[in-house]
Design a protein around this motif. Sequence first.
Motif, PDB file in Angstrom:
ATOM      1  N   ASP A   1       0.845  -1.193   0.000  1.00 29.19           N
ATOM      2  CA  ASP A   1       0.000   0.000   0.000  1.00 29.19           C
ATOM      3  C   ASP A   1       0.879   1.240   0.000  1.00 29.19           C
ATOM      4  O   ASP A   1       2.111   1.157  -0.021  1.00 29.19           O
ATOM      5  CB  ASP A   1      -0.980  -0.003   1.176  1.00 29.19           C
TER       6      ASP A   1
ATOM      7  N   THR B   1      -5.538   3.017  -9.647  1.00 28.71           N
ATOM      8  CA  THR B   1      -6.185   2.616  -8.390  1.00 28.71           C
ATOM      9  C   THR B   1      -7.028   3.739  -7.809  1.00 28.71           C
ATOM     10  O   THR B   1      -8.143   3.508  -7.328  1.00 28.71           O
ATOM     11  CB  THR B   1      -5.124   2.198  -7.345  1.00 28.71           C
TER      12      THR B   1
ATOM     13  N   GLU C   1     -12.157   2.437  -8.424  1.00 26.73           N
ATOM     14  CA  GLU C   1     -13.473   2.700  -7.842  1.00 26.73           C
ATOM     15  C   GLU C   1     -14.518   3.014  -8.905  1.00 26.73           C
ATOM     16  O   GLU C   1     -15.692   2.672  -8.765  1.00 26.73           O
ATOM     17  CB  GLU C   1     -13.382   3.863  -6.852  1.00 26.73           C
TER      18      GLU C   1
ATOM     19  N   THR D   1      -4.611   2.077   0.424  1.00 31.93           N
ATOM     20  CA  THR D   1      -4.623   1.194   1.589  1.00 31.93           C
ATOM     21  C   THR D   1      -4.813  -0.230   1.104  1.00 31.93           C
ATOM     22  O   THR D   1      -5.254  -0.466  -0.026  1.00 31.93           O
ATOM     23  CB  THR D   1      -5.761   1.548   2.567  1.00 31.93           C
ATOM     24  N   THR D   2      -4.536  -1.190   1.968  1.00 36.70           N
ATOM     25  CA  THR D   2      -4.692  -2.590   1.581  1.00 36.70           C
ATOM     26  C   THR D   2      -6.158  -2.973   1.392  1.00 36.70           C
ATOM     27  O   THR D   2      -6.453  -4.010   0.793  1.00 36.70           O
ATOM     28  CB  THR D   2      -4.061  -3.513   2.643  1.00 36.70           C
ATOM     29  N   SER D   3      -7.068  -2.156   1.888  1.00 35.24           N
ATOM     30  CA  SER D   3      -8.487  -2.431   1.677  1.00 35.24           C
ATOM     31  C   SER D   3      -8.984  -1.913   0.333  1.00 35.24           C
ATOM     32  O   SER D   3     -10.087  -2.259  -0.097  1.00 35.24           O
ATOM     33  CB  SER D   3      -9.329  -1.817   2.802  1.00 35.24           C
ATOM     34  N   ASP D   4      -8.174  -1.092  -0.333  1.00 34.51           N
ATOM     35  CA  ASP D   4      -8.525  -0.612  -1.667  1.00 34.51           C
ATOM     36  C   ASP D   4      -8.067  -1.629  -2.708  1.00 34.51           C
ATOM     37  O   ASP D   4      -7.065  -2.316  -2.513  1.00 34.51           O
ATOM     38  CB  ASP D   4      -7.857   0.738  -1.946  1.00 34.51           C
ATOM     39  N   PRO D   5      -8.765  -1.721  -3.829  1.00 37.32           N
ATOM     40  CA  PRO D   5      -8.367  -2.702  -4.847  1.00 37.32           C
ATOM     41  C   PRO D   5      -7.094  -2.281  -5.576  1.00 37.32           C
ATOM     42  O   PRO D   5      -6.922  -1.106  -5.915  1.00 37.32           O
ATOM     43  CB  PRO D   5      -9.572  -2.714  -5.797  1.00 37.32           C
TER      44      PRO D   5
END
Length: 429
Positions: free
Chosen positions: A175, A214, A219, A308-312
Amino acid sequence: MSKKIIRRTRTTGAIAAAAIGTLALASCSGSDGGVGGSGDSFSLMYSASNTLESPFETLANEYMETHDGVTIELEAVPNDTYGDTLRTQLQAGNAPDVFQTEGGSGQTRSVIPLAEAGFLEPLSEASAALVPESAESFFTLDGSTYAQPLVTAFSGLILNEVALSDIGATSFPADWDEFIDLCTQASEEGKSALLVAGAAGPNTGMLAMNIAATRVYGETPDWNEQRAAGEVTFAESPGWADTMQAIVDLEASGCLQDGAVGAGFDALTNGLATGQGIGFFAPGATATELAQAAPDAELRIHAFPPATTSDPAVGILNPTYSLSINAASDAADAVEDFFAWLAEPEQANRFAEISGGLPITGLDEYDFDGGTYGPVADLIRDDAVTPLPNSGWTSPAVYEALGGGVQGLLSGQETVDSVLASLDAAWDR
């Protein structure tokens, strides 16, 4: 058997042109030659970026060797002048029978505006079948396909794994925070985590598009379509603001090499080959070219990490190196036979191997292990990818504004808001 090869190739430097790849912003250049193929003869023009083997030349020669009586006149045009050379010839009525194009509308050699202008011949269903569904809008107009893609390109961060190991890093950052930590770690070892040719708009634009993959397209995959419909703007999109701010933060965090703002493409070549830099943004084929100049480097391509690691995580993947037929040509039948031959698996794989890209078909069965594209294999298999963003932009002016805007951010002469405003102005021009 008759052969006639016309070659007029000038070189611009292997890595410089490769990093530009399909994003070159050309300046006008004239050329003789022209339409007039007859029988099994036709002319073919393509861009030449370096002194290495050209897949167009190699495959054309092999076609002539295996098809008695066929003559293909080859014209290689420098990559940095190719787009305007092509348009000049088309407008003058002396363009070759077949020529290299690129999908979409954001470049001087792009398929859609050339088709809209009536310069391109519609292709067969066999050619249309090679266009991935996700890229149909880049090659198709009013139900007709106007270019046959020959290879799949992944663009991302080309990394020297040896240099990464030399600073004690054991893995690529997952990330943004980890990437900034890598910058600090590299700086402490006298290296730079990220090399940027700040004086070259195509490279600064590539930097921005990889972050936007990203921050914007992960999104909102259809962001380009929304912009075309007037539903969004650059200035009002948080993802684009985040992208520009990330570039400012990369520079402020010491991620870039000293003098990045005024650096040319040689900074990418020399920095990665010597291990002073860990990576730079470019099409994956650049790794194949650089490997010949830096045989001790272990080059792999990565997608830039998400915020962040929660984002694809999202990579950039699109069909490229397409060929189109001149609508004024009388050699369409001979060219269609050549196109059908190029689409066969043996030739498709050979074109990909020479160009350093991935095959246009069969990626589900492609062996990524241990190769340049190993780190992005899962992204490709899972379709966690977006086409090259500027392929869907209204004109080359938008990408020029992006490259120039990032240069302004690095030099402190532009702000995030001013760059975004310039992109909207270029889009609406």
